[in-house]
Design a protein around this motif. Structure first.
Motif, PDB file in Angstrom:
ATOM      1  N   PHE A   7       0.827  -1.195   0.000  1.00 27.87           N
ATOM      2  CA  PHE A   7       0.000   0.000   0.000  1.00 27.87           C
ATOM      3  C   PHE A   7       0.874   1.262   0.000  1.00 27.87           C
ATOM      4  CE2 PHE A   7      -3.083  -2.698   2.683  1.00 27.87           C
ATOM      5  CZ  PHE A   7      -3.679  -3.226   1.540  1.00 27.87           C
ATOM      6  N   PRO A   8       0.299   2.404  -0.385  1.00 30.42           N
ATOM      7  CA  PRO A   8       1.048   3.660  -0.301  1.00 30.42           C
ATOM      8  C   PRO A   8       1.511   3.945   1.131  1.00 30.42           C
ATOM      9  CG  PRO A   8      -0.896   3.958  -1.660  1.00 30.42           C
ATOM     10  CD  PRO A   8      -1.014   2.595  -1.046  1.00 30.42           C
ATOM     11  N   LEU A   9       2.788   4.224   1.261  1.00 34.90           N
ATOM     12  CA  LEU A   9       3.400   4.490   2.566  1.00 34.90           C
ATOM     13  C   LEU A   9       4.342   5.670   2.424  1.00 34.90           C
ATOM     14  CD1 LEU A   9       4.317   3.606   5.534  1.00 34.90           C
ATOM     15  CD2 LEU A   9       6.162   2.406   4.351  1.00 34.90           C
ATOM     16  N   HIS A  10       4.184   6.633   3.332  1.00 39.16           N
ATOM     17  CA  HIS A  10       5.122   7.761   3.388  1.00 39.16           C
ATOM     18  C   HIS A  10       5.526   7.924   4.845  1.00 39.16           C
ATOM     19  CE1 HIS A  10       7.177  11.332   2.063  1.00 39.16           C
ATOM     20  NE2 HIS A  10       6.611  12.046   3.027  1.00 39.16           N
ATOM     21  N   ALA A  11       6.788   7.643   5.146  1.00 31.85           N
ATOM     22  CA  ALA A  11       7.287   7.679   6.521  1.00 31.85           C
ATOM     23  C   ALA A  11       8.086   8.959   6.728  1.00 31.85           C
ATOM     24  CB  ALA A  11       8.154   6.457   6.803  1.00 31.85           C
ATOM     25  N   VAL A  12       7.791   9.656   7.826  1.00 29.04           N
ATOM     26  CA  VAL A  12       8.385  10.956   8.105  1.00 29.04           C
ATOM     27  C   VAL A  12       9.181  10.883   9.401  1.00 29.04           C
ATOM     28  CG1 VAL A  12       7.855  13.382   8.614  1.00 29.04           C
ATOM     29  CG2 VAL A  12       6.518  12.140   6.902  1.00 29.04           C
ATOM     30  N   VAL A  13      10.300  11.608   9.457  1.00 28.47           N
ATOM     31  CA  VAL A  13      11.112  11.666  10.669  1.00 28.47           C
ATOM     32  C   VAL A  13      11.759  13.050  10.725  1.00 28.47           C
ATOM     33  CG1 VAL A  13      13.211  10.765   9.574  1.00 28.47           C
ATOM     34  CG2 VAL A  13      12.851  10.406  12.035  1.00 28.47           C
ATOM     35  N   GLY A  14      12.061  13.512  11.925  1.00 30.86           N
ATOM     36  CA  GLY A  14      12.697  14.817  12.082  1.00 30.86           C
ATOM     37  C   GLY A  14      14.195  14.758  11.841  1.00 30.86           C
ATOM     38  N   GLY A  15      14.733  15.781  11.215  1.00 32.12           N
ATOM     39  CA  GLY A  15      16.157  15.809  10.927  1.00 32.12           C
ATOM     40  C   GLY A  15      17.028  15.900  12.161  1.00 32.12           C
ATOM     41  N   ALA A  16      16.472  16.387  13.296  1.00 37.61           N
ATOM     42  CA  ALA A  16      17.234  16.498  14.539  1.00 37.61           C
ATOM     43  C   ALA A  16      17.021  15.303  15.455  1.00 37.61           C
ATOM     44  CB  ALA A  16      16.861  17.793  15.273  1.00 37.61           C
ATOM     45  N   GLU A  17      16.397  14.257  14.946  1.00 38.18           N
ATOM     46  CA  GLU A  17      16.195  13.051  15.761  1.00 38.18           C
ATOM     47  C   GLU A  17      17.471  12.208  15.778  1.00 38.18           C
ATOM     48  OE1 GLU A  17      12.367  11.322  16.182  1.00 38.18           O
ATOM     49  OE2 GLU A  17      11.590  12.439  14.458  1.00 38.18           O
ATOM     50  N   SER A  18      17.456  11.180  16.614  1.00 40.05           N
ATOM     51  CA  SER A  18      18.647  10.342  16.766  1.00 40.05           C
ATOM     52  C   SER A  18      18.934   9.559  15.484  1.00 40.05           C
ATOM     53  CB  SER A  18      18.448   9.367  17.925  1.00 40.05           C
ATOM     54  OG  SER A  18      17.517   8.359  17.580  1.00 40.05           O
ATOM     55  N   GLY A  19      20.172   9.099  15.383  1.00 41.54           N
ATOM     56  CA  GLY A  19      20.543   8.283  14.240  1.00 41.54           C
ATOM     57  C   GLY A  19      19.685   7.042  14.100  1.00 41.54           C
ATOM     58  N   GLU A  20      19.277   6.459  15.218  1.00 41.92           N
ATOM     59  CA  GLU A  20      18.446   5.268  15.159  1.00 41.92           C
ATOM     60  C   GLU A  20      17.050   5.560  14.610  1.00 41.92           C
ATOM     61  OE1 GLU A  20      18.636   1.447  16.349  1.00 41.92           O
ATOM     62  OE2 GLU A  20      19.967   2.368  14.904  1.00 41.92           O
ATOM     63  N   PHE A  21      16.464   6.679  14.992  1.00 37.31           N
ATOM     64  CA  PHE A  21      15.152   7.014  14.425  1.00 37.31           C
ATOM     65  C   PHE A  21      15.257   7.287  12.935  1.00 37.31           C
ATOM     66  CE2 PHE A  21      13.437   7.156  18.656  1.00 37.31           C
ATOM     67  CZ  PHE A  21      12.081   6.927  18.469  1.00 37.31           C
ATOM     68  N   LEU A  22      16.306   7.966  12.532  1.00 36.35           N
ATOM     69  CA  LEU A  22      16.515   8.198  11.103  1.00 36.35           C
ATOM     70  C   LEU A  22      16.709   6.879  10.369  1.00 36.35           C
ATOM     71  CD1 LEU A  22      18.877  11.243  11.533  1.00 36.35           C
ATOM     72  CD2 LEU A  22      16.700  11.318  10.308  1.00 36.35           C
ATOM     73  N   ARG A  23      17.506   5.994  10.938  1.00 31.69           N
ATOM     74  CA  ARG A  23      17.744   4.695  10.301  1.00 31.69           C
ATOM     75  C   ARG A  23      16.464   3.875  10.223  1.00 31.69           C
ATOM     76  NH1 ARG A  23      17.792  -0.317  11.560  1.00 31.69           N
ATOM     77  NH2 ARG A  23      17.478   0.059  13.789  1.00 31.69           N
ATOM     78  N   GLN A  24      15.722   3.820  11.329  1.00 30.87           N
ATOM     79  CA  GLN A  24      14.509   2.995  11.335  1.00 30.87           C
ATOM     80  C   GLN A  24      13.522   3.462  10.262  1.00 30.87           C
ATOM     81  OE1 GLN A  24      12.480   1.104  14.208  1.00 30.87           O
ATOM     82  NE2 GLN A  24      14.111   0.848  15.701  1.00 30.87           N
ATOM     83  N   THR A  25      13.347   4.775  10.150  1.00 30.39           N
ATOM     84  CA  THR A  25      12.428   5.293   9.135  1.00 30.39           C
ATOM     85  C   THR A  25      12.910   4.942   7.736  1.00 30.39           C
ATOM     86  OG1 THR A  25      11.624   7.092  10.530  1.00 30.39           O
ATOM     87  CG2 THR A  25      11.465   7.413   8.147  1.00 30.39           C
ATOM     88  N   ARG A  26      14.176   5.154   7.483  1.00 29.81           N
ATOM     89  CA  ARG A  26      14.741   4.863   6.167  1.00 29.81           C
ATOM     90  C   ARG A  26      14.626   3.373   5.833  1.00 29.81           C
ATOM     91  NH1 ARG A  26      19.522   6.301   7.340  1.00 29.81           N
ATOM     92  NH2 ARG A  26      20.307   4.216   7.786  1.00 29.81           N
ATOM     93  N   ASP A  27      15.000   2.519   6.772  1.00 33.27           N
ATOM     94  CA  ASP A  27      15.004   1.081   6.502  1.00 33.27           C
ATOM     95  C   ASP A  27      13.588   0.535   6.343  1.00 33.27           C
ATOM     96  OD1 ASP A  27      17.725   1.249   6.715  1.00 33.27           O
ATOM     97  OD2 ASP A  27      17.895   0.033   8.544  1.00 33.27           O
ATOM     98  N   PHE A  28      12.671   1.034   7.158  1.00 34.54           N
ATOM     99  CA  PHE A  28      11.293   0.550   7.058  1.00 34.54           C
ATOM    100  C   PHE A  28      10.669   0.952   5.729  1.00 34.54           C
ATOM    101  CE2 PHE A  28       6.713   1.481   7.873  1.00 34.54           C
ATOM    102  CZ  PHE A  28       6.284   0.155   7.866  1.00 34.54           C
ATOM    103  N   ALA A  29      10.826   2.208   5.348  1.00 37.80           N
ATOM    104  CA  ALA A  29      10.258   2.653   4.081  1.00 37.80           C
ATOM    105  C   ALA A  29      10.825   1.838   2.920  1.00 37.80           C
ATOM    106  CB  ALA A  29      10.525   4.140   3.877  1.00 37.80           C
ATOM    107  N   ALA A  30      12.110   1.560   2.958  1.00 40.62           N
ATOM    108  CA  ALA A  30      12.721   0.765   1.889  1.00 40.62           C
ATOM    109  C   ALA A  30      12.180  -0.657   1.881  1.00 40.62           C
ATOM    110  CB  ALA A  30      14.239   0.757   2.053  1.00 40.62           C
ATOM    111  N   ALA A  31      12.017  -1.249   3.063  1.00 39.19           N
ATOM    112  CA  ALA A  31      11.539  -2.630   3.150  1.00 39.19           C
ATOM    113  C   ALA A  31      10.120  -2.772   2.622  1.00 39.19           C
ATOM    114  CB  ALA A  31      11.602  -3.110   4.595  1.00 39.19           C
TER     115      ALA A  31
END
Length: 269
Positions: A206-230
């Motif tokens: 299904f359509p998915l758009h995952a958002v995260v803040g640029g000042a968040e931790s490296g793990e939050f940035l990674r989780q958003t990036r990896d989940f959207a890709a998966a």
């Protein structure tokens, strides 16, 4: 890696008490002034199994979005987030905001079931499929609704009851939380953490758009990036936003985030 530092958002943002107090104030003011609303709709028997629905106007022929609140499944309730409806109502989209029971009084699996019950109630009431969106723990719950086998729960529900999702600063892999103070309250085994991690569930396509803040931790940035890709979705980083301020644009009708959310809701048929 210091997982406690990566996932303890309140420690990372010393100004969070004022931000959360602002949410509560703005939400109460919105509820007091918006007339097209139904408050305390029960979706289950429990005291916290209630949702508030904010409508763009009279009648009922509008898209419906479901906002799932954060708090690491252990804090807050719907009363902090009513004002987020601003960004939806201005574009003709109704917003439902449920509360749910909290860990450790209930299991995380039970919370997932509660949100499924809330979504099913909205479909039965309005006959519409839903956009799910949510913040932090609510981002996780957004993904879990998208991955749900609705026909297994009720053969009368559409298989694609939640055919689009917009998680904001979500947690999609739960194992990193287990050694932290946050994980202590969840009381998950490693097997349960894996089973409740959307990152490892099959993509519903299904359509998915995952958002995260640029000042968040490296793990939050990674989780958003990896989940959207998966899941074959898209990911967006909001420059300068921390784990709490990242939510603010959703309440602003002319923001890019509110426009994207409402466009996703309007596209659901």
């Amino acid at each position: 890696m210091d997982l406690q530092a990566e996932y303890d958002n309140r420690a990372r943002v010393p100004g969070h008490p004022a931000i959360i107090a602002g949410w509560q104030r703005d939400a109460a003011a919105f509820r007091a002034t918006w007339t097209e609303k139904d408050l305390d709709i029960p979706y289950g028997a429990g005291e916290r199994e209630r949702l508030d629905l904010f409508r763009p106007g009279p009648g009922g022929d509008w898209p419906v979005a479901l906002f799932l609140h954060g708090g690491y499944w252990q804090a807050l309730d719907r009363s902090f987030f009513s004002h987020l409806a601003h960004g939806f109502l201005a574009h003709g989209v109704a917003l439902a905001v449920p509360s749910y029971d909290l860990c450790p009084q209930v299991t995380l699996a039970a919370i997932v079931q509660q949100m499924r019950a809330a979504a099913a109630l909205l479909h039965r009431r309005f006959g519409r499929k839903l956009l799910a969106t949510g913040h932090s723990a609510g981002g996780h719950l957004t993904a879990m609704l998208m991955a749900t086998d609705w026909r297994a729960l009720d053969p009368h529900l559409p298989a694609d009851l939640v055919p689009a999702g917009l998680p904001i600063s979500g947690v999609f892999e739960l194992a990193p939380l287990l050694p932290t103070t946050i994980g202590a309250g969840l009381r998950l085994s490693r097997e349960e953490a894996r089973a409740l991690s959307p990152r490892y569930l099959p993509s519903p396509g299904f359509p998915l758009h995952a958002v995260v803040g640029g000042a968040e931790s490296g793990e939050f940035l990674r989780q958003t990036r990896d989940f959207a890709a998966a899941w074959g979705g898209t990911a967006e980083v909001l420059p300068g936003a921390d784990h709490f301020t990242v939510l603010a644009p959703l309440a602003e009708p002319e923001s890019a985030l509110a426009r994207r959310a409402t466009a996703m809701a309007l596209a659901i048929r």
